[in-house]
Scaffold this motif. Structure first.
Motif, PDB file in Angstrom:
ATOM      1  N   THR A   1       0.831  -1.215   0.000  1.00 20.55           N
ATOM      2  CA  THR A   1       0.000   0.000   0.000  1.00 20.55           C
ATOM      3  C   THR A   1       0.859   1.256   0.000  1.00 20.55           C
ATOM      4  O   THR A   1       0.577   2.225  -0.716  1.00 20.55           O
ATOM      5  N   SER A   2       1.917   1.268   0.772  1.00 21.25           N
ATOM      6  CA  SER A   2       2.800   2.438   0.840  1.00 21.25           C
ATOM      7  C   SER A   2       3.440   2.719  -0.511  1.00 21.25           C
ATOM      8  O   SER A   2       3.510   3.874  -0.954  1.00 21.25           O
ATOM      9  N   TYR A   3       3.905   1.682  -1.181  1.00 22.35           N
ATOM     10  CA  TYR A   3       4.527   1.884  -2.481  1.00 22.35           C
ATOM     11  C   TYR A   3       3.509   2.360  -3.524  1.00 22.35           C
ATOM     12  O   TYR A   3       3.822   3.200  -4.376  1.00 22.35           O
ATOM     13  N   VAL A   4       2.304   1.827  -3.462  1.00 25.17           N
ATOM     14  CA  VAL A   4       1.263   2.251  -4.393  1.00 25.17           C
ATOM     15  C   VAL A   4       0.953   3.734  -4.200  1.00 25.17           C
ATOM     16  O   VAL A   4       0.866   4.506  -5.168  1.00 25.17           O
TER      17      VAL A   4
ATOM     18  N   ASP B   1      -0.569   3.447 -18.246  1.00 25.92           N
ATOM     19  CA  ASP B   1       0.778   3.924 -17.908  1.00 25.92           C
ATOM     20  C   ASP B   1       0.958   3.998 -16.389  1.00 25.92           C
ATOM     21  O   ASP B   1       2.034   3.679 -15.866  1.00 25.92           O
ATOM     22  N   ILE B   2      -0.099   4.406 -15.700  1.00 29.11           N
ATOM     23  CA  ILE B   2      -0.036   4.449 -14.233  1.00 29.11           C
ATOM     24  C   ILE B   2       0.130   3.041 -13.673  1.00 29.11           C
ATOM     25  O   ILE B   2       0.945   2.807 -12.760  1.00 29.11           O
ATOM     26  N   ALA B   3      -0.636   2.090 -14.203  1.00 30.07           N
ATOM     27  CA  ALA B   3      -0.546   0.709 -13.726  1.00 30.07           C
ATOM     28  C   ALA B   3       0.845   0.131 -13.973  1.00 30.07           C
ATOM     29  O   ALA B   3       1.406  -0.575 -13.114  1.00 30.07           O
ATOM     30  N   ILE B   4       1.431   0.431 -15.134  1.00 32.52           N
ATOM     31  CA  ILE B   4       2.777  -0.078 -15.440  1.00 32.52           C
ATOM     32  C   ILE B   4       3.808   0.517 -14.492  1.00 32.52           C
ATOM     33  O   ILE B   4       4.723  -0.179 -14.019  1.00 32.52           O
ATOM     34  N   ALA B   5       3.671   1.810 -14.196  1.00 31.25           N
ATOM     35  CA  ALA B   5       4.612   2.451 -13.274  1.00 31.25           C
ATOM     36  C   ALA B   5       4.520   1.841 -11.878  1.00 31.25           C
ATOM     37  O   ALA B   5       5.542   1.606 -11.208  1.00 31.25           O
ATOM     38  N   VAL B   6       3.301   1.561 -11.418  1.00 35.07           N
ATOM     39  CA  VAL B   6       3.123   0.943 -10.098  1.00 35.07           C
ATOM     40  C   VAL B   6       3.736  -0.459 -10.080  1.00 35.07           C
ATOM     41  O   VAL B   6       4.438  -0.840  -9.129  1.00 35.07           O
ATOM     42  N   LYS B   7       3.483  -1.232 -11.119  1.00 33.15           N
ATOM     43  CA  LYS B   7       4.023  -2.599 -11.178  1.00 33.15           C
ATOM     44  C   LYS B   7       5.551  -2.594 -11.185  1.00 33.15           C
ATOM     45  O   LYS B   7       6.203  -3.407 -10.500  1.00 33.15           O
ATOM     46  N   ARG B   8       6.135  -1.686 -11.966  1.00 33.91           N
ATOM     47  CA  ARG B   8       7.593  -1.623 -12.036  1.00 33.91           C
ATOM     48  C   ARG B   8       8.203  -1.284 -10.669  1.00 33.91           C
ATOM     49  O   ARG B   8       9.165  -1.921 -10.219  1.00 33.91           O
TER      50      ARG B   8
ATOM     51  N   MET C   1       9.498  -5.249  -3.881  1.00 30.51           N
ATOM     52  CA  MET C   1       8.983  -6.436  -3.207  1.00 30.51           C
ATOM     53  C   MET C   1       9.727  -7.708  -3.569  1.00 30.51           C
ATOM     54  O   MET C   1       9.589  -8.728  -2.872  1.00 30.51           O
ATOM     55  N   SER C   2      10.509  -7.690  -4.653  1.00 33.36           N
ATOM     56  CA  SER C   2      11.259  -8.896  -4.997  1.00 33.36           C
ATOM     57  C   SER C   2      12.285  -9.247  -3.919  1.00 33.36           C
ATOM     58  O   SER C   2      12.626 -10.424  -3.741  1.00 33.36           O
TER      59      SER C   2
END
Length: 319
Positions: free
Chosen positions: A111-114, A136-143, A149-150
């Motif tokens: 949640t913090s990273y999002v 584009d927002i979703a891709i930035a969040v995933k990246r 988190m890895s």
């Protein structure tokens, strides 16, 4: 005394044997500790541990999980908007140790990273761009989540922007703008349809006028031919052209009076009119024809005389 101790020993032995075995469900991993120290990870199936020494510290869900995060932020054009980000994540099977021991609450971490990514990306966009570039927002969040988190044993499967909810007043304004735009387009189409109708009607009227004029011209041409034939017939019986023309006009006059009399609902009044009108008209026309001929002959003689005088003057000047 031995009779009491023996049943207790039997019960204790059974308890120990039973506690030595445990079940791990499918898509689940169990973390085993020995005196508080990590021993290993047990996967699905029937597993064994040392009774009273080993214990199950916890269980990790290996299924794909989803966390919905609602973020409120401001766009570049100062509009507050709420975005719902759905994060699908999974614990990496080979990194159960990191997922269990390194993070106390992975949901709070995600949640913090999002929040951090969304509030860094959305303020760079206008409200319309947020709707158009939500991927584009979703891709930035995933990246960003994958990079963070890895290290904790989590794999981010997918991130989705599932909802964009502006302020109620902003939505009402957007609906009004959309409605006005659609009304504008509808008005343009209606105006174009009216223009096409007007042009088509004008073309039809022009064609009608053209055909009507052509018909009148053809009618007059045929009338002239008929008059010419009538004059030729009258000339053959000894009536000259002037008398023939006058006779034809008088005949048409009476034909007109007859056609007017056949119209029962006609309100037309022809004034003046009398029984002698036809003969008077004939006499007047013959008289006018005779007078016009006399005037024409006189003008012809005068022109010939002037031509002779002018010729004499030119001859004398040449001599």
């Amino acid at each position: 005394m031995s009779q009491v101790i023996l049943p207790v020993l039997i019960v204790f032995t059974l308890f120990v044997l039973i506690s030595a075995f445990f079940m791990v469900k499918q898509q689940t991993a169990a973390v085993v500790e020995r005196f508080g120290k990590f021993v290993g990870v047990r996967n699905s199936g029937l597993q064994f541990k040392i009774p009273l020494i080993d214990k199950i510290a916890g269980r990790i869900n290996l299924k794909i999980q989803q966390l919905d995060v609602v973020v409120e932020t401001k766009t570049k054009d100062d509009v507050f908007v709420r975005l719902k980000i759905s994060v699908q994540f999974q614990v990496v099977k080979d990194q159960v140790y990191d997922a269990f021991y390194k993070l106390e609450n992975p949901g709070d971490q995600i949640t913090s990273y999002v929040f951090d990514v969304v509030r860094a990306e959305v303020p760079k966009m206008k409200l319309d761009d947020v709707f158009e570039r939500k991927d584009d927002i979703a891709i930035a969040v995933k990246r960003e989540l994958n990079e963070a988190m890895s290290n904790y044993g989590f794999d981010i499967i997918k991130t989705l922007v599932t909802d964009i909810d502006p302020d109620l007043q902003v939505k009402a304004a957007m609906n009004r703008i959309n409605a006005a735009e659609r009304e504008k387009v509808a008005a343009e189409f209606e105006a174009e349809a009216d223009r096409i109708k007007i042009v088509a009607k004008a073309r039809a009227e022009a064609e009608s006028k053209r055909l009507q004029g052509q018909g009148i011209a053809d009618q007059r041409r045929e009338i002239a031919r008929g008059l010419e034939e009538s004059v030729d017939v009258l000339n053959n019986v000894g009536i000259n052209s002037q008398e023939a023309s006058a006779l034809i006009v008088v005949t048409q006059h009476y034909d007109t009076l007859q056609s007017m009399g056949e119209q029962t609902n006609s309100n037309l009044i022809l004034m003046p009119n009398s029984p002698q009108a036809g003969s008077n008209m004939l006499n007047d026309m013959i008289t006018s024809f005779v007078a016009s001929n006399q005037i024409g002959e006189q003008m012809k003689k005068e022109n010939e005389a002037k031509g002779i005088i002018n010729k004499k003057n030119r001859d004398s000047q040449e001599d």
